[in-house]
Scaffold this active site. Structure first.
Site, PDB file in Angstrom:
ATOM      1  N   LEU A 127       0.838  -1.201   0.000  1.00 14.98           N
ATOM      2  CA  LEU A 127       0.000   0.000   0.000  1.00 14.98           C
ATOM      3  C   LEU A 127       0.874   1.254   0.000  1.00 14.98           C
ATOM      4  O   LEU A 127       0.732   2.116  -0.862  1.00 14.98           O
ATOM      5  CB  LEU A 127      -0.942  -0.006   1.205  1.00 14.98           C
ATOM      6  CG  LEU A 127      -1.847   1.210   1.397  1.00 14.98           C
ATOM      7  CD1 LEU A 127      -2.818   1.352   0.252  1.00 14.98           C
ATOM      8  CD2 LEU A 127      -2.627   1.100   2.709  1.00 14.98           C
ATOM      9  N   SER A 128       1.814   1.306   0.965  1.00 19.22           N
ATOM     10  CA  SER A 128       2.663   2.501   1.091  1.00 19.22           C
ATOM     11  C   SER A 128       3.563   2.677  -0.113  1.00 19.22           C
ATOM     12  O   SER A 128       3.974   1.702  -0.749  1.00 19.22           O
ATOM     13  CB  SER A 128       3.544   2.386   2.340  1.00 19.22           C
ATOM     14  OG  SER A 128       2.771   2.498   3.490  1.00 19.22           O
ATOM     15  N   GLU A 129       3.879   3.923  -0.426  1.00 17.95           N
ATOM     16  CA  GLU A 129       4.801   4.225  -1.528  1.00 17.95           C
ATOM     17  C   GLU A 129       5.871   5.161  -1.004  1.00 17.95           C
ATOM     18  O   GLU A 129       5.718   5.748   0.053  1.00 17.95           O
ATOM     19  CB  GLU A 129       4.037   4.885  -2.685  1.00 17.95           C
ATOM     20  CG  GLU A 129       2.985   3.978  -3.277  1.00 17.95           C
ATOM     21  CD  GLU A 129       2.171   4.679  -4.349  1.00 17.95           C
ATOM     22  OE1 GLU A 129       2.371   5.886  -4.549  1.00 17.95           O
ATOM     23  OE2 GLU A 129       1.342   4.003  -4.980  1.00 17.95           O
ATOM     24  N   ASN A 181       4.091   8.377  -0.359  1.00 20.30           N
ATOM     25  CA  ASN A 181       2.958   8.485   0.566  1.00 20.30           C
ATOM     26  C   ASN A 181       2.802   7.246   1.431  1.00 20.30           C
ATOM     27  O   ASN A 181       2.719   6.133   0.971  1.00 20.30           O
ATOM     28  CB  ASN A 181       1.651   8.755  -0.184  1.00 20.30           C
ATOM     29  CG  ASN A 181       1.396   7.761  -1.299  1.00 20.30           C
ATOM     30  OD1 ASN A 181       1.827   7.952  -2.417  1.00 20.30           O
ATOM     31  ND2 ASN A 181       0.714   6.669  -0.996  1.00 20.30           N
ATOM     32  N   ILE A 218       7.773  -2.800   2.310  1.00 18.91           N
ATOM     33  CA  ILE A 218       6.942  -3.993   2.240  1.00 18.91           C
ATOM     34  C   ILE A 218       7.561  -5.147   3.034  1.00 18.91           C
ATOM     35  O   ILE A 218       8.640  -5.646   2.707  1.00 18.91           O
ATOM     36  CB  ILE A 218       6.706  -4.411   0.765  1.00 18.91           C
ATOM     37  CG1 ILE A 218       6.197  -3.211  -0.043  1.00 18.91           C
ATOM     38  CG2 ILE A 218       5.741  -5.579   0.704  1.00 18.91           C
ATOM     39  CD1 ILE A 218       4.980  -2.520   0.558  1.00 18.91           C
ATOM     40  N   THR A 219       6.858  -5.570   4.100  1.00 18.46           N
ATOM     41  CA  THR A 219       7.311  -6.691   4.928  1.00 18.46           C
ATOM     42  C   THR A 219       7.152  -7.997   4.165  1.00 18.46           C
ATOM     43  O   THR A 219       6.157  -8.191   3.476  1.00 18.46           O
ATOM     44  CB  THR A 219       6.445  -6.758   6.206  1.00 18.46           C
ATOM     45  OG1 THR A 219       6.577  -5.537   6.919  1.00 18.46           O
ATOM     46  CG2 THR A 219       6.854  -7.916   7.093  1.00 18.46           C
ATOM     47  N   GLU A 248       1.373  -0.037   9.932  1.00 14.70           N
ATOM     48  CA  GLU A 248      -0.066  -0.294   9.957  1.00 14.70           C
ATOM     49  C   GLU A 248      -0.846   0.869  10.543  1.00 14.70           C
ATOM     50  O   GLU A 248      -1.843   0.698  11.242  1.00 14.70           O
ATOM     51  CB  GLU A 248      -0.369  -1.611  10.681  1.00 14.70           C
ATOM     52  CG  GLU A 248      -0.793  -2.595   9.633  1.00 14.70           C
ATOM     53  CD  GLU A 248      -0.895  -4.020  10.072  1.00 14.70           C
ATOM     54  OE1 GLU A 248      -2.014  -4.433  10.346  1.00 14.70           O
ATOM     55  OE2 GLU A 248       0.147  -4.710  10.112  1.00 14.70           O
TER      56      GLU A 248
END
Lengths: 473, 269
Positions: A213-215, A218, A247-248, A453
């Site tokens: 999701l994260s970039e 952002n 990203i985990t 999260e």
């Protein structure tokens, strides 16, 4: 006091609803009959709506919960109250963490190495598909069992905790909740047991999943996704371009849930979710991040350069992506709260054992008030966060809306984790600063729980927004 | 093959036991209890035999004697893979104080008779193999297995470190003794085997098995109604903590050591 007078006065009716009227009859003898307004002031004072009106009736359960899944139980507050299977899950996870995870966690942290055997065992025990239905290979357990399992596993090793949490709540849940049967067959079944031939970068081959999701541009501002997805001319493929950050499980994953903008004009309603296999053409990973903590889990960028995926890899409906992300994060927050509780518990165990053994001024430091105050604060914070976590999990299981409660649980638990880890180092003093004792690792592991999260700041916004919604009616 | 495994509910091995000053017995109130580690090894062996096609195991039953909380112990055994549980209810203290090996062995015998007579709720027929831990960590008596073998007249192999299927339906058991390993050949079943530490590494109960265990059946019997004299044959007079070890001292030289050994400890003439 003359109750008739109160009932007939129009200004008082606005001031006091029926639920509060009992508070009015307070110690006034019937002989004194002062007019109401002179006692409580004229109606130029702002009226407070004391009719505590949550946007749903607090005593009625959410209409989305069917009579069959509406449970009779209330909130469990202690381990002893838990139903038998939850106690057995607690026992099993705790034993596993004590015997297989805790002895090796320091080594994995030092070497930044993915604990393949431990994760494999976790999968064999059913912990990598904990909420997935048994027909897709999962353990079919509820959110409370998940929270308990997360706490006990993370108590052994926080890295294994995050690997388990990202896989369960961020990857498996959205597909389970929004995916088609065909997608579940392809992307849940092998992943719930981590079997089959995984196509990950490091050759772990375990079918683990991740969530993109994260970039770089952002994180908290999830609605501003710049990754794009365009449908090919013949409509058979989506072409994804963009980069995801932080990203985990990236290096060990065989598939990712990626959020991309399909319609820029719709802003956050133009974001869609996609299931992207790791071996899709054009998909590559950035360098592994060198993190402060949870070092045994890999974190990196997902780089998508005209990645082509079949059109039926769209998850849910086009434009539904933001909603999928938010709903997924609600459940994920319970998992992270569990992880934070585990780190807090490990810190408390470390500090208390040390305090009982270490002598200073002729006696164990446990007998010194300064240490007692610290231990008390640590346990208070951890127990309070645990109750909040169990509350959120119970509400999720009942089918009630639990966004606020999940945010509160994650916020409380992550702050408890950092505080407990910090104080554990303090109790251990010099020994807390060296790698010989696990306190320094708990300190480093705890820090991330306030960030991922949903940062603590975002949790505050989520909670406040929900509270105002309740009052506005 | 039908297997019966004895599982005892004992004080958890990690608990630091205390003696209650009034009763002069080990304090059991609010103390963490769990499945006896040697019995856990016995359960693991039974489940492995069940998974071994050559053993042709029809059913594995877990048996526990004690208060109602024994059902938790039985659930753990069921979650590891046993098919059914039998709970013989009694409130007598099983740590040698009110219930001793002799009575336990006789209760086992009665349960075996019930199974043979078809009273149990599972697969019918007599039990072929009884597995149990070599000893319980609360009483440490280690007598139940051999006593049961004596009452039944069955062959026995205690302190098993390895169990293999023998040719012709028996078992080949390697036993750990103080003088080394001894191999015992049991020509034919039924038999009793008690399990030692090195026999196997017990599995963790998987989540699906924990859920399946909820649906497995229990048979419950009352110990007082089984026609066994439960009165202990030995009386425990008192339980006390051993004297705390005195702290040692370090000495600077061999001469100093010899001096202390000779003159203070009286260890050398």
């Amino acid at each position: 006091m003359n109750l008739q007078r109160i009932a007939s006065s129009t200004s008082s009716r606005r001031l006091f609803s029926s639920t509060i009227s009992r508070a009015v009859v307070v110690g006034r003898s019937s002989s004194s009959s002062l007019p109401f307004e002179s006692i409580f002031g004229a109606s130029t004072t702002p009226t407070i709506n004391l009719n505590h009106n949550r946007y749903y009736n607090p005593f009625e359960q959410s209409s989305s919960s069917s009579p069959t899944n509406r449970t009779q139980r209330g909130q469990y507050t202690t381990h002893a109250q838990l139903p038998e299977e939850h106690q057995m899950i607690y026992d099993m996870c705790r034993k596993f963490a004590d015997e297989e995870l805790a002895p090796n966690a320091g080594k994995w942290d030092k070497e930044h190495s993915f604990p393949k055997d431990a994760v494999s065992q976790l999968a064999g025990l059913g912990l990598m598909g904990i909420n997935v239905s048994s027909e897709h290979g999962g353990s079919e357990l509820d959110a409370l069992a998940y929270a308990i399992a997360m706490e006990e596993i993370s108590r052994g090793c926080a890295s294994v905790g995050v690997i388990m949490s990202a896989h369960n709540s961020l990857y498996l849940y959205p597909i389970d909740e929004f995916g088609t049967e065909e997608q579940k067959e392809r992307f849940i079944k092998p992943f719930a047991t981590c079997t089959g031939d995984g196509v990950d970068r490091t050759g772990v081959g375990m079918n683990i999943g991740c969530f993109g999701l994260s970039e770089p541009g952002n994180g908290s501002d999830a609605g501003a996704a710049t990754t794009t997805a365009t449908l090919s001319e013949d409509g058979s493929e989506w072409i994804i371009n963009g980069t995801k950050a932080w990203i985990t499980n990236a290096y060990e994953s065989s598939a990712a849930i990626v959020f991309a903008t399909t319609d820029k004009h719709m802003k956050h309603k133009g974001i869609s979710a996609f299931i992207v296999p790791m071996d899709a053409p054009g998909f590559s990973l950035g360098a592994k991040e060198d993190k402060l903590g949870i070092r045994a889990s890999s974190t990196s960028n997902l780089i998508m350069d005209s990645v082509r995926i079949p059109s039926n890899n769209l998850l849910g409906v086009e434009g539904e992506g933001f909603k999928i992300a938010m709903k997924t994060l609600d459940g994920g927050r319970i998992g992270v709260a569990g992880q934070a509780l585990g780190i807090a518990s490990a810190s408390i165990d470390c500090a208390v054992h040390y305090a009982l053994e270490r002598n200073a001024f002729g006696k164990p430091i446990a007998e010194l008030q300064s240490i007692q105050n610290k231990i008390s604060k640590m346990v208070l914070a951890r127990d309070a966060a645990r109750l909040l976590t169990w509350r959120a999990a119970t509400m999720k299981d009942e089918g009630s809306k639990y966004t606020r409660e999940a945010a509160m649980a994650k916020l409380a638990a992550s702050e408890a984790a950092t505080m407990c880890a910090h104080q554990a180092i303090q109790v251990l003093a010099g020994m807390g600063y060296v790698t010989e004792m696990p306190a320094e690792r708990h300190y480093r592991d705890a820090r991330i729980t306030e960030i991922y999260e949903g940062t603590s700041e975002i949790q505050h916004l989520v909670i406040a927004a929900d509270v105002f919604k309740e009052y506005r009616g | 093959m039908k297997i019966l495994v004895g599982v005892k509910r004992v004080v958890d091995y990690a608990v630091r036991v205390r003696v209650n000053p009034k009763t002069k017995l080990v304090e059991l109130k609010n103390v963490k209890m769990s499945l006896n580690p040697f019995c856990e090894i016995a359960v693991e062996e039974a489940v492995r035999l069940k998974e071994n096609k050559a053993a042709n195991v029809s059913e594995v039953i877990a048996l526990s004697i004690g208060p109602k909380q024994c059902q938790e112990t039985l659930r753990t055994a069921l979650a590891m893979g046993c098919d059914r549980g039998i709970h013989v209810k009694t409130d007598r203290r099983a740590d040698y104080v009110e219930l001793q090996s002799d009575a336990v062995a006789k209760l086992f015998q009665k349960v075996l008779e019930k199974e043979e007579g078809g009273e149990g709720s599972g697969v019918g027929g007599a039990v072929d193999l009884v597995l149990m831990g070599k000893q319980a960590i609360d009483s440490d008596s280690g007598q139940t297995g051999p006593m049961l073998a004596g009452y039944l007249g069955w062959p026995q192999a205690a302190f098993a470190a390895k169990v293999e299927l023998g040719e012709g339906g028996g078992l080949l058991v390697e036993r750990e003794t103080d003088e080394g390993t001894e191999t015992v050949k049991i020509n034919a079943l039924p038999a009793i085997v008690t399990c030692d530490l090195r026999l196997n590494e017990p599995r963790y109960a998987t989540l699906p098995n924990i859920m399946k265990a909820k649906k497995k059946k229990f048979d419950v019997y009352e110990a007082d109604e089984m026609g066994v004299d439960l009165e202990p044959k030995n009386k425990v007079l008192e339980v006390f903590e051993p004297q705390p070890r005195k702290e040692g001292i370090t000495v600077d030289s061999v001469d100093d050591l010899l001096n202390k050994l000779r003159n203070e400890a009286g260890a050398i003439p």
